[in-house]
Design an enzyme around this catalytic site. Sequence first.
Site, PDB file in Angstrom:
ATOM      1  N   LEU A  75       0.800  -1.225   0.000  1.00 50.36           N
ATOM      2  CA  LEU A  75       0.000   0.000   0.000  1.00 50.36           C
ATOM      3  C   LEU A  75       0.836   1.281   0.000  1.00 50.36           C
ATOM      4  O   LEU A  75       0.309   2.371   0.208  1.00 50.36           O
ATOM      5  CB  LEU A  75      -0.964  -0.011   1.200  1.00 50.36           C
ATOM      6  CG  LEU A  75      -1.947  -1.186   1.181  1.00 50.36           C
ATOM      7  CD1 LEU A  75      -2.836  -1.162   2.414  1.00 50.36           C
ATOM      8  CD2 LEU A  75      -2.782  -1.206  -0.085  1.00 50.36           C
ATOM      9  N   CYS A  76       2.131   1.157  -0.253  1.00 53.81           N
ATOM     10  CA  CYS A  76       2.993   2.341  -0.354  1.00 53.81           C
ATOM     11  C   CYS A  76       2.839   2.982  -1.731  1.00 53.81           C
ATOM     12  O   CYS A  76       2.721   2.292  -2.740  1.00 53.81           O
ATOM     13  CB  CYS A  76       4.464   1.964  -0.161  1.00 53.81           C
ATOM     14  SG  CYS A  76       4.923   1.731   1.550  1.00 53.81           S
ATOM     15  N   HIS A  77       2.877   4.315  -1.737  1.00 55.05           N
ATOM     16  CA  HIS A  77       2.835   5.051  -2.994  1.00 55.05           C
ATOM     17  C   HIS A  77       4.221   5.062  -3.631  1.00 55.05           C
ATOM     18  O   HIS A  77       5.212   5.239  -2.927  1.00 55.05           O
ATOM     19  CB  HIS A  77       2.419   6.510  -2.743  1.00 55.05           C
ATOM     20  CG  HIS A  77       1.020   6.660  -2.266  1.00 55.05           C
ATOM     21  ND1 HIS A  77       0.658   6.500  -0.951  1.00 55.05           N
ATOM     22  CD2 HIS A  77      -0.108   6.966  -2.946  1.00 55.05           C
ATOM     23  CE1 HIS A  77      -0.645   6.699  -0.831  1.00 55.05           C
ATOM     24  NE2 HIS A  77      -1.134   6.975  -2.017  1.00 55.05           N
ATOM     25  N   MET A 113       8.696   4.792   5.155  1.00 56.25           N
ATOM     26  CA  MET A 113       8.808   3.396   4.718  1.00 56.25           C
ATOM     27  C   MET A 113      10.047   3.193   3.845  1.00 56.25           C
ATOM     28  O   MET A 113      10.701   2.149   3.920  1.00 56.25           O
ATOM     29  CB  MET A 113       7.544   2.951   3.984  1.00 56.25           C
ATOM     30  CG  MET A 113       6.306   2.905   4.871  1.00 56.25           C
ATOM     31  SD  MET A 113       6.514   1.955   6.385  1.00 56.25           S
ATOM     32  CE  MET A 113       6.885   0.341   5.738  1.00 56.25           C
ATOM     33  N   GLU A 114      10.378   4.190   3.043  1.00 54.90           N
ATOM     34  CA  GLU A 114      11.571   4.094   2.208  1.00 54.90           C
ATOM     35  C   GLU A 114      12.842   4.065   3.063  1.00 54.90           C
ATOM     36  O   GLU A 114      13.771   3.297   2.778  1.00 54.90           O
ATOM     37  CB  GLU A 114      11.606   5.257   1.206  1.00 54.90           C
ATOM     38  CG  GLU A 114      10.597   5.142   0.082  1.00 54.90           C
ATOM     39  CD  GLU A 114       9.140   5.400   0.479  1.00 54.90           C
ATOM     40  OE1 GLU A 114       8.250   5.123  -0.345  1.00 54.90           O
ATOM     41  OE2 GLU A 114       8.874   5.878   1.601  1.00 54.90           O
ATOM     42  N   ASP A 128      23.694 -11.501   4.514  1.00 50.45           N
ATOM     43  CA  ASP A 128      23.938 -12.395   3.385  1.00 50.45           C
ATOM     44  C   ASP A 128      25.425 -12.513   3.072  1.00 50.45           C
ATOM     45  O   ASP A 128      25.933 -13.604   2.813  1.00 50.45           O
ATOM     46  CB  ASP A 128      23.188 -11.904   2.148  1.00 50.45           C
ATOM     47  CG  ASP A 128      23.468 -12.763   0.929  1.00 50.45           C
ATOM     48  OD1 ASP A 128      23.209 -13.986   1.002  1.00 50.45           O
ATOM     49  OD2 ASP A 128      23.969 -12.228  -0.070  1.00 50.45           O
TER      50      ASP A 128
END
Length: 161
Positions: A75-77, A113-114, A128
């Site tokens: 739901l992120c733009h 969020m970014e 990793d």
Amino acid sequence: MAQLSHFDEGGQAHMVDVSGKSVTDRVAVAEGWVKMRPETLALVEAGTAKKGDVLGIARLAGIMGAKKTADLIPLCHPLPITKVTVDLVPDAGLPGVRIRATVKTTGQTGVEMEALTAVSVAALTVHDMLKAAEKSIEIGGIRVVLKDGGKSGRYEADDAG
């Protein structure tokens, strides 16, 4: 408790309509850490990990993660990101690597969020690249420490470093 913006009146998930919001400069800073044994950190600092330059590759991965956030979080733009920095600093006291990401845009919604995605992807990349040397690596502390711009204004974590 504040209303959750990603649910409609019927409780269904939806993408928030930001068309009525003002376009403003926005910034978010997130941080996190990757803990490891001192001997694993020594590989990072010496640049002798089998897969190469751990911090450089993790920095690039974090930047790429910020740019792909809308592809990963439903739901992120998608946003026109204007700047991303990802700093990875070895910390013998942890021991491990501290990660800090700053993301900027000029738009109608924030970039928290970014910034969180940048830190998360950078941390996963560190893991990793070092998993052959150590299986017990731990990732944590991922959080927003600064957010500015938009209607809700500025937020800064009380203990933001």
